[in-house]
Design an enzyme around this catalytic site. Structure first.
Site: not given
Ligand SMILES: NC(=O)c1ccc[n+]([C@@H]2O[C@H](COP(=O)([O-])OP(=O)(O)OC[C@H]3O[C@@H](n4cnc5c(N)ncnc54)[C@H](OP(=O)(O)O)[C@@H]3O)[C@@H](O)[C@H]2O)c1
Length: 328
Positions: A12, A104, A128, A204
């Site tokens: 994602g 997190k 981090e 966090k």
């Molecule tokens: N976005 C930010 O700025 C940010 C910053 C710091 C931390 N985070 C953390 O980083 C993590 C990812 O965030 P994101 O924003 O990248 O989320 P996202 O855009 O919703 O992407 C999530 C990804 O995980 C995959 N996924 C979800 N459940 C899964 C499972 N059970 N098995 C395999 N793959 C799975 C999804 O697959 P599909 O593509 O097939 O749907 C997608 O590719 C989260 O825990 C979030 O709290 C995010």
């Protein structure tokens, strides 16, 4: 050339950021680590989504396929929720694979378990990116904790809430209008509950507490409040007094007990978080020798979060490289 084989769990916002960062900073990493970092596999949930991934990289919905990649050395975890992330990282550690996570929600609950397990298996656990996105607060605290004691941490650790409060103040608009603006700008999810309820900031805060004080407060004892009840009128009345609403995570130790709150507070001009506006995060630390300092920067987003994860990779593998060098 030596190869470091890596896999991404999740493709994602964050997973794609890591994929891009490893490509665009390939030369830099090669120079630093003396090795090419190669993405060998990507775990996703929906096999029907179109993805811009090199055709020679394994794309799978099965974690077993990732674990079975021969010579896999590091996993970047960027999926959502406590499970299956916790189970996957546990299994990776048991196989001696280094792990780096941005998750997190999972890490607030299971970070300690994973770190202990990592120690047992001689595996590093980078986290981090779980806290304040690209702001290097975890490595800064680790460095300081070698000698300093941390007395208190206060931080704006949710960019969406900070953006909404900033817009309410500067444009004189309501909470709902500011939330819609955040969604239109891509700063808030379609379901913004985790951000505006304070839950994201809570996770966090627990991660920071574990690192700074070696333990977390009892979760139900933490005063937790989001920003949903703050009205346009309250924000404007505060402004008349030169005060600003900030959603602040606050942690300190009192008589051996961790006190923590995550809630909106009013701050005046002399407060270090007064001028932190928009989607930025900022964390003020009070340390026994250093005194007070504040780190500010992008708390989320594709490349800032990827930056934190790739920096973890650099830390882990520079240490490994040093370990492999013969002592003179
Ligand atoms: N976005 C930010 O700025 C940010 C910053 C710091 C931390 N985070 C953390 O980083 C993590 C990812 O965030 P994101 O924003 O990248 O989320 P996202 O855009 O919703 O992407 C999530 C990804 O995980 C995959 N996924 C979800 N459940 C899964 C499972 N059970 N098995 C395999 N793959 C799975 C999804 O697959 P599909 O593509 O097939 O749907 C997608 O590719 C989260 O825990 C979030 O709290 C995010």
């Amino acid at each position: 050339m030596t190869i470091i084989k890596a896999a991404l769990l999740g493709y994602g916002t964050v997973g794609q950021g890591v994929y891009t960062a490893l490509k665009t900073h390939r030369q830099q990493l090669k120079k630093l680590l003396g090795a090419e970092v190669e993405i060998a596999g990507v775990l996703i949930k929906d096999p029907n989504k179109k993805r811009d991934i090199d055709p020679d990289i394994l794309i799978t919905t099965e974690f077993e396929d990732i674990l079975n990649i021969p010579g896999l050395q590091v996993i970047f975890e960027a999926i959502v929720g406590e499970e299956p992330g916790f189970t996957y990282l546990n299994r990776a550690i048991e196989k001696g694979i280094q792990v780096i996570t941005a998750n997190k929600v999972m890490f607030a609950r299971y970070g300690k378990v994973l770190l202990q397990k990592g120690q047992k298996y001689g595996v590093s656990v980078g986290y981090e990116a779980t806290t304040a996105g690209g702001v290097p607060i975890i490595r800064t605290l680790k460095q300081l904790l070698q000698v300093n004691k941390i007395n208190r941490i206060q931080g704006i650790v949710n960019g969406t809430s900070n953006f909404i409060l900033t817009e309410m103040r500067s444009r004189g608009i309501s909470f709902d209008e500011a939330l819609q603006l955040a969604q239109r700008n891509g700063y808030a999810e379609e379901d913004p509950t985790s951000d505006i309820s304070g839950k994201d900031a809570f996770c966090k805060t627990m991660i920071l507490s574990e690192l700074a004080f070696g333990k977390q407060p009892i979760w139900s004892d933490v005063e937790l409040e989001g920003i949903t009840s703050i009205t346009e009128e309250q924000v404007q009345q505060a402004l008349q007094l030169n005060l600003r609403y900030k959603h602040v995570a606050d942690i300190y130790q009192e008589n051996g007990t961790i006190k923590a709150s995550v809630k909106p507070i009013l701050v005046g001009e002399s407060h270090p978080l007064f001028s932190v506006d928009g989607v930025d995060n900022a964390i003020t630390v009070e340390a026994s020798l250093l005194g007070r300092f504040t780190l500010t920067g992008p708390g989320a987003g594709k490349l800032p979060t990827a930056s934190a994860m790739v920096e973890d990779l650099a830390d882990i593998f520079t240490v490994k490289k040093r370990e492999l060098q013969p002592s003179i």
